[in-house]
Motif scaffolding. Structure first.
Motif, mmCIF file in Angstrom:
data_model
loop_
_atom_site.group_PDB
_atom_site.id
_atom_site.type_symbol
_atom_site.label_atom_id
_atom_site.label_comp_id
_atom_site.label_asym_id
_atom_site.label_seq_id
_atom_site.Cartn_x
_atom_site.Cartn_y
_atom_site.Cartn_z
ATOM 1 N N SER A 4 -6.749 -7.030 -5.537
ATOM 2 C CA SER A 4 -6.917 -7.134 -4.254
ATOM 3 C C SER A 4 -8.282 -6.350 -3.810
ATOM 4 O O SER A 4 -8.073 -5.699 -2.684
ATOM 5 C CB SER A 4 -5.904 -7.191 -3.552
ATOM 6 O OG SER A 4 -5.035 -8.013 -3.600
ATOM 7 N N ARG A 5 -9.208 -6.049 -4.515
ATOM 8 C CA ARG A 5 -10.401 -4.425 -4.914
ATOM 9 C C ARG A 5 -9.684 -3.372 -4.443
ATOM 10 O O ARG A 5 -9.861 -2.657 -4.156
ATOM 11 C CB ARG A 5 -10.540 -4.679 -3.752
ATOM 12 C CG ARG A 5 -11.589 -6.553 -3.414
ATOM 13 C CD ARG A 5 -12.766 -6.637 -2.765
ATOM 14 N NE ARG A 5 -12.760 -6.022 -0.928
ATOM 15 C CZ ARG A 5 -11.711 -7.265 -0.530
ATOM 16 N NH1 ARG A 5 -12.873 -8.515 -0.825
ATOM 17 N NH2 ARG A 5 -11.653 -6.734 0.836
ATOM 18 N N HIS A 6 -8.016 -3.463 -5.076
ATOM 19 C CA HIS A 6 -7.846 -2.258 -4.419
ATOM 20 C C HIS A 6 -7.303 -1.855 -6.038
ATOM 21 O O HIS A 6 -6.449 -2.454 -6.635
ATOM 22 C CB HIS A 6 -6.735 -1.544 -3.221
ATOM 23 C CG HIS A 6 -7.841 -1.638 -2.736
ATOM 24 N ND1 HIS A 6 -8.573 -1.051 -1.752
ATOM 25 C CD2 HIS A 6 -7.790 -2.921 -1.409
ATOM 26 C CE1 HIS A 6 -8.988 -1.450 -0.528
ATOM 27 N NE2 HIS A 6 -8.604 -2.352 -0.329
ATOM 28 N N ARG A 7 -6.871 0.213 -6.329
ATOM 29 C CA ARG A 7 -6.473 0.410 -7.432
ATOM 30 C C ARG A 7 -5.693 1.677 -7.019
ATOM 31 O O ARG A 7 -6.958 2.502 -7.266
ATOM 32 C CB ARG A 7 -7.459 0.382 -9.077
ATOM 33 C CG ARG A 7 -6.333 0.947 -10.265
ATOM 34 C CD ARG A 7 -6.659 0.744 -11.006
ATOM 35 N NE ARG A 7 -8.313 1.687 -11.369
ATOM 36 C CZ ARG A 7 -9.525 1.168 -11.869
ATOM 37 N NH1 ARG A 7 -9.361 0.067 -11.835
ATOM 38 N NH2 ARG A 7 -10.416 2.214 -11.413
ATOM 39 N N PRO A 8 -4.927 2.459 -6.663
ATOM 40 C CA PRO A 8 -3.574 1.274 -6.317
ATOM 41 C C PRO A 8 -3.708 0.005 -5.757
ATOM 42 O O PRO A 8 -4.814 0.257 -4.298
ATOM 43 C CB PRO A 8 -2.199 2.543 -6.264
ATOM 44 C CG PRO A 8 -3.106 3.268 -5.213
ATOM 45 C CD PRO A 8 -4.230 3.630 -6.060
ATOM 46 N N SER A 9 -2.884 -0.845 -5.520
ATOM 47 C CA SER A 9 -2.576 -2.221 -5.189
ATOM 48 C C SER A 9 -1.096 -2.134 -4.452
ATOM 49 O O SER A 9 -0.723 -1.748 -5.095
ATOM 50 C CB SER A 9 -2.216 -3.058 -5.586
ATOM 51 O OG SER A 9 -2.392 -4.402 -5.296
ATOM 52 N N VAL A 10 -1.800 -2.519 -3.206
ATOM 53 C CA VAL A 10 -0.045 -2.820 -2.228
ATOM 54 C C VAL A 10 0.649 -3.927 -2.776
ATOM 55 O O VAL A 10 1.799 -3.902 -3.433
ATOM 56 C CB VAL A 10 0.269 -2.766 -0.791
ATOM 57 C CG1 VAL A 10 1.628 -3.045 -0.077
ATOM 58 C CG2 VAL A 10 -1.184 -1.747 -0.273
ATOM 59 N N ASP A 11 -0.134 -5.089 -3.289
ATOM 60 C CA ASP A 11 0.668 -6.353 -4.118
ATOM 61 C C ASP A 11 1.438 -5.641 -5.631
ATOM 62 O O ASP A 11 2.321 -6.836 -5.002
ATOM 63 C CB ASP A 11 -0.820 -7.591 -3.910
ATOM 64 C CG ASP A 11 -0.768 -8.111 -2.844
ATOM 65 O OD1 ASP A 11 -0.126 -8.307 -2.164
ATOM 66 O OD2 ASP A 11 -2.302 -8.672 -2.787
#
Length: 357
Positions: free
Chosen positions: A267-274
């Motif tokens: 979801s374009r992030h690292r870390p990701s909430v998903d």
């Protein structure tokens, strides 16, 4: 389409030049000026006020923190901090976030021009997120921002068909992004020493999460620290995911531990909430409370739905108290959220959950 008016304030001519070029390539952004320090910036702002300010924190004549505090006291405007990727820079940036900055972009001390060119997407996204900030809280115009294609949590771990058996341990999983540093401070400082173990993903660059955790640890009754691979989730402890790496919840007998892993952005992030929420759904199921708070985009919405479907209790921050009502809104649209609560009630929900209510 209304374009986002941006002012860049940085004492480096190279940074001003590269940031201006990168932001100007996006059709939704207009760079209306650049200044070498806050004194020059205020003169430019007198002629035309920006929607978003990209601000360095270490400058001559007036440092960025002093300027930020003055700005927030007189005319609150979304600010994106452009900070050096160092330990000292991280500490200063925590002060800026506490003073009202919306988010962070980082810059190294060497290879600056190439880095900024290669990492231009994160800057553009940060500016767009800032422009979406809550009008009542930050006093700027909202601008519609499209969500780009992105990887899902499948890139890190597969979805589960059922959760592991219940245990006596309870886990609270929190996901947040833009405006989350301030929101997490409100929630965590309100918690008593006796509360369930907490795992947190806050979208933040590497090297900054440690300083953020240290700051919260000094303010809170509970212990707050940056997560290390293998850390056990314990009552009265909040573990914050490392910037630049994903954090997963793992079952270890009747207890829970965290696993820190590499992998592509989700979801374009690292870390990701998903990624965190999916792992909590699989490992904890009914033993978990999932909370999604302020942030742009939809990271965490699908993961919270998986938690919900596995029997976890789920909460979304309400629109009025969000800096950006993006992530909670997307979660609500998916049917992921059992209850929407104002920010000031979330700590009470955590305490009630820990007490079995």
């Amino acid at each position: 389409m209304t374009r986002i008016k941006v002012l860049i304030v940085d004492d480096s001519a190279v940074v001003r030049q590269v940031l201006t070029a990168n932001l100007s390539q996006d059709p939704g952004i207009e760079v209306i000026g650049a200044a070498s320090d806050p004194v020059f910036a205020m003169a430019k702002m007198a002629a035309q006020w920006p929607d978003v300010i990209v601000l360095d924190v270490e400058m001559p004549r007036m440092d960025g923190i002093t300027f930020l505090k003055k700005l927030m006291a007189e005319r609150p405007t979304p600010v994106v901090i452009c900070s050096t990727l160092t330990e000292k820079g991280a500490e200063t940036t925590m002060q800026a976030l506490a003073a009202g900055a919306v988010s962070i972009v980082t810059k190294p001390k060497v290879g600056l021009k190439q880095f900024l060119q290669d990492d231009s997407e994160s800057l553009v996204n940060a500016v767009k997120a800032a422009a979406r900030a809550n009008l009542r809280r930050l006093g700027v115009s909202a601008v519609a921002v499209p969500v780009q294609a992105k990887l899902t949590a499948d890139a890190i771990l597969p979805a589960g068909s059922h959760a592991m058996a219940e245990t006596t341990d309870r886990v609270v999983a929190i996901g947040t992004s833009t405006g989350g540093t301030q929101a997490l401070e409100v929630v965590l400082t309100a918690l008593p020493r006796v509360c369930p173990g907490i795992v947190i993903v806050q979208h933040m660059p590497e090297k900054f999460t440690g300083a953020f955790a240290d700051r919260l640890n000094n303010l809170c009754q509970i212990e707050v620290r940056e997560a290390v691979n293998g850390d056990r989730v314990l009552p009265g402890l909040a573990l914050i995911a490392q910037g630049g790496r994903h954090m997963l919840l793992k079952r270890s007998g009747a207890h829970y531990r965290v696993e820190i892993v590499d992998g592509p952005p989700v979801s374009r992030h690292r870390p990701s909430v998903d990624v965190l929420f999916r792992s909590v759904a699989k490992c904890a199921g009914k033993n978990a409370l999932g909370i999604i708070m302020t942030g742009m985009g939809d990271d965490g919405a699908k993961g919270l739905k998986e938690m919900h479907d596995m029997g976890a209790r789920t909460v979304g921050q309400d629109e009025d108290s969000c800096v950006v009502y993006g992530m909670p809104k997307e979660a609500a649209k998916l049917g992921s959220v059992d209850r929407e609560l104002p920010l000031g009630r979330i700590a009470y929900e955590i305490v009630a959950y820990g007490g079995g209510r």
